[in-house]
Scaffold this active site. Structure first.
Site, PDB file in Angstrom:
ATOM      1  CG  ASN A 137      78.007  51.354 137.117  1.00  0.00           C
ATOM      2  OD1 ASN A 137      78.036  51.966 138.199  1.00  0.00           O
ATOM      3  ND2 ASN A 137      78.696  50.226 136.738  1.00  0.00           N
ATOM      4  CD1 TRP A 138      75.238  57.425 136.734  1.00  0.00           C
ATOM      5  CD2 TRP A 138      75.021  58.725 138.315  1.00  0.00           C
ATOM      6  NE1 TRP A 138      74.241  58.319 136.536  1.00  0.00           N
ATOM      7  CE2 TRP A 138      73.798  58.935 137.679  1.00  0.00           C
ATOM      8  CE3 TRP A 138      74.938  59.347 140.000  1.00  0.00           C
ATOM      9  CZ2 TRP A 138      72.879  60.119 137.877  1.00  0.00           C
ATOM     10  CZ3 TRP A 138      73.811  60.138 140.104  1.00  0.00           C
ATOM     11  CH2 TRP A 138      72.871  60.382 139.004  1.00  0.00           C
ATOM     12  CE  LYS A 139      81.356  51.838 134.840  1.00  0.00           C
ATOM     13  NZ  LYS A 139      82.580  51.270 134.002  1.00  0.00           N
ATOM     14  CG  HIS A 199      81.007  46.568 137.004  1.00  0.00           C
ATOM     15  ND1 HIS A 199      82.113  46.911 136.753  1.00  0.00           N
ATOM     16  CD2 HIS A 199      79.917  47.017 136.066  1.00  0.00           C
ATOM     17  CE1 HIS A 199      82.084  47.604 135.494  1.00  0.00           C
ATOM     18  NE2 HIS A 199      80.750  47.763 135.294  1.00  0.00           N
ATOM     19  CD  GLU A 214      84.572  49.520 136.288  1.00  0.00           C
ATOM     20  OE1 GLU A 214      83.939  50.151 137.172  1.00  0.00           O
ATOM     21  OE2 GLU A 214      84.603  49.939 134.823  1.00  0.00           O
ATOM     22  CD  GLU A 242      78.505  46.122 132.286  1.00  0.00           C
ATOM     23  OE1 GLU A 242      77.822  46.958 131.677  1.00  0.00           O
ATOM     24  OE2 GLU A 242      79.139  46.037 133.203  1.00  0.00           O
ATOM     25  N   GLY A 261      84.192  50.845 128.690  1.00  0.00           N
ATOM     26  CA  GLY A 261      84.904  52.375 128.795  1.00  0.00           C
ATOM     27  C   GLY A 261      86.017  52.461 127.811  1.00  0.00           C
ATOM     28  CB  SER A 311      81.561  51.415 124.436  1.00  0.00           C
ATOM     29  OG  SER A 311      82.657  51.433 125.018  1.00  0.00           O
ATOM     30  N   GLY A 350      77.745  53.100 131.396  1.00  0.00           N
ATOM     31  CA  GLY A 350      78.591  53.640 132.231  1.00  0.00           C
ATOM     32  C   GLY A 350      78.727  55.205 131.769  1.00  0.00           C
ATOM     33  N   GLY A 351      79.620  55.516 131.193  1.00  0.00           N
ATOM     34  CA  GLY A 351      80.169  56.757 130.926  1.00  0.00           C
ATOM     35  C   GLY A 351      79.038  57.747 130.344  1.00  0.00           C
TER      36      GLY A 351
HETATM   37  P1  13P Z   1      80.941  52.127 129.858  1.00  0.00           P
HETATM   38  O1  13P Z   1      79.742  52.435 129.197  1.00  0.00           O
HETATM   39  O2  13P Z   1      81.499  53.346 130.153  1.00  0.00           O
HETATM   40  O3  13P Z   1      81.688  51.422 128.575  1.00  0.00           O
HETATM   41  O4  13P Z   1      80.749  51.438 131.010  1.00  0.00           O
HETATM   42  C1  13P Z   1      79.916  49.989 131.065  1.00  0.00           C
HETATM   43  C2  13P Z   1      79.694  49.550 132.246  1.00  0.00           C
HETATM   44  O5  13P Z   1      80.788  49.278 132.786  1.00  0.00           O
HETATM   45  C3  13P Z   1      78.414  49.588 132.794  1.00  0.00           C
HETATM   46  O6  13P Z   1      78.520  48.895 133.936  1.00  0.00           O
END
Ligand code: 13P
Length: 256
Positions: free
Chosen positions: A10-12, A96, A98, A168, A174, A214, A235-236
């Site tokens: 997930n590149w956000k 998600h 967020e 999640e 994050g 994470s 994510g990251g």
């Molecule tokens: P991180 O891997 O950056 O913690 O993000 C997780 C996430 O929100 C994937 O959708």
């Protein structure tokens, strides 16, 4: 266990069209011989079609990060499941944390989106998870139950079998603070037991329940070996192509 691990990046709100195409072309080379892992990338909307084109005839699939439930209409700024499908994506991330926290999504909007995604031929990756406060108050399972029950209301057992649920924990997103493999397994097993209760054993066995928060190359192995952890939403760490490819490689059932 017959569920093939699914690893989704997930590149956000990261990466332009140019960056996306370069990434996908390089990744498809790195993972071309990998079997037994479903690989999914979720770029921003602007890069969805270029990503799908760059991934054509490879083992990399593409996901959108959100959608609206109407097919078309006067909904400025929104994108429909039909448009996403036509752009070449096969998956869509829904609800998600967020989006829930920053953009007002609720279990009700998640439900409408999940139903509309299936109707358009997309596989939803429906996100659930508790906040730190909720965990500390001992409410984790109640929160997950509401998110599953309300978010998946009216979804048939057959479709539950095709669904991806991403657990999640909000406190792990994050933050660099991953759930321990025991915490992840406990939550995943709980989610699967509810799926069994509400949708039947076959649906519960077929549904992918993946972990997010994470996930990194150095913790994926501990997570993926848990019996109810069927993959990861990254994510990251998915922004770095080598790191993401390493997570994919380490997720194979045969990886040591
Ligand atoms: P991180 O891997 O950056 O913690 O993000 C997780 C996430 O929100 C994937 O959708």
């Amino acid at each position: 266990m017959s569920r093939i691990p699914l690893i989704a990046g997930n590149w956000k709100m990261f990466k332009t069209v140019d960056e996306t195409v370069k990434y996908v072309k390089e990744l498809r080379g790195l993972v071309k011989d990998i079997q037994g892992v479903e690989i999914v990338l979720a770029p921003p909307f602007t890069a969805l079609h270029p990503a799908a084109e760059a991934a054509r005839n490879s083992n990399v699939a593409v996901a959108a990060q959100d959608m609206f439930w109407e097919r078309e209409g006067a909904f400025t700024g929104e994108i429909s499941a039909h448009m996403i499908r036509e752009a070449g994506a096969e998956f869509v991330i829904i609800g998600h944390s967020e989006r829930r926290t920053l953009f007002g999504e609720t279990n009700t909007t998640v439900n409408r989106k999940v139903l509309a995604a299936f109707a358009a031929g997309l596989v939803p990756i429906a996100c659930i998870g508790e906040t730190l406060d909720q965990r500390e108050r001992g409410e984790t399972f109640d929160v997950l139950d509401r998110q599953v029950q309300q978010g998946l209301d009216g979804v048939s057992a057959e479709r539950i079998g095709q669904l991806v649920i991403a657990y999640e924990p909000v406190w792990a997103i994050g933050t660099g603070r991953t759930a321990t493999s025991d915490q992840a397994q406990e939550a995943h097993a709980h989610i699967r037991s509810r799926l069994r209760q509400w949708f039947g054993p076959e649906a519960a066995e077929a549904c992918h329940v993946i972990y997010g928060g994470s996930v990194k190359p150095d913790n994926i192995r501990d997570l993926i070996v848990q019996p109810d952890v069927d993959g990861a939403l990254v994510g990251g760490a998915s922004l770095d192509i080598r790191g993401f490819a390493e997570i994919v490689t380490k997720s194979r059932a045969s990886a040591a």
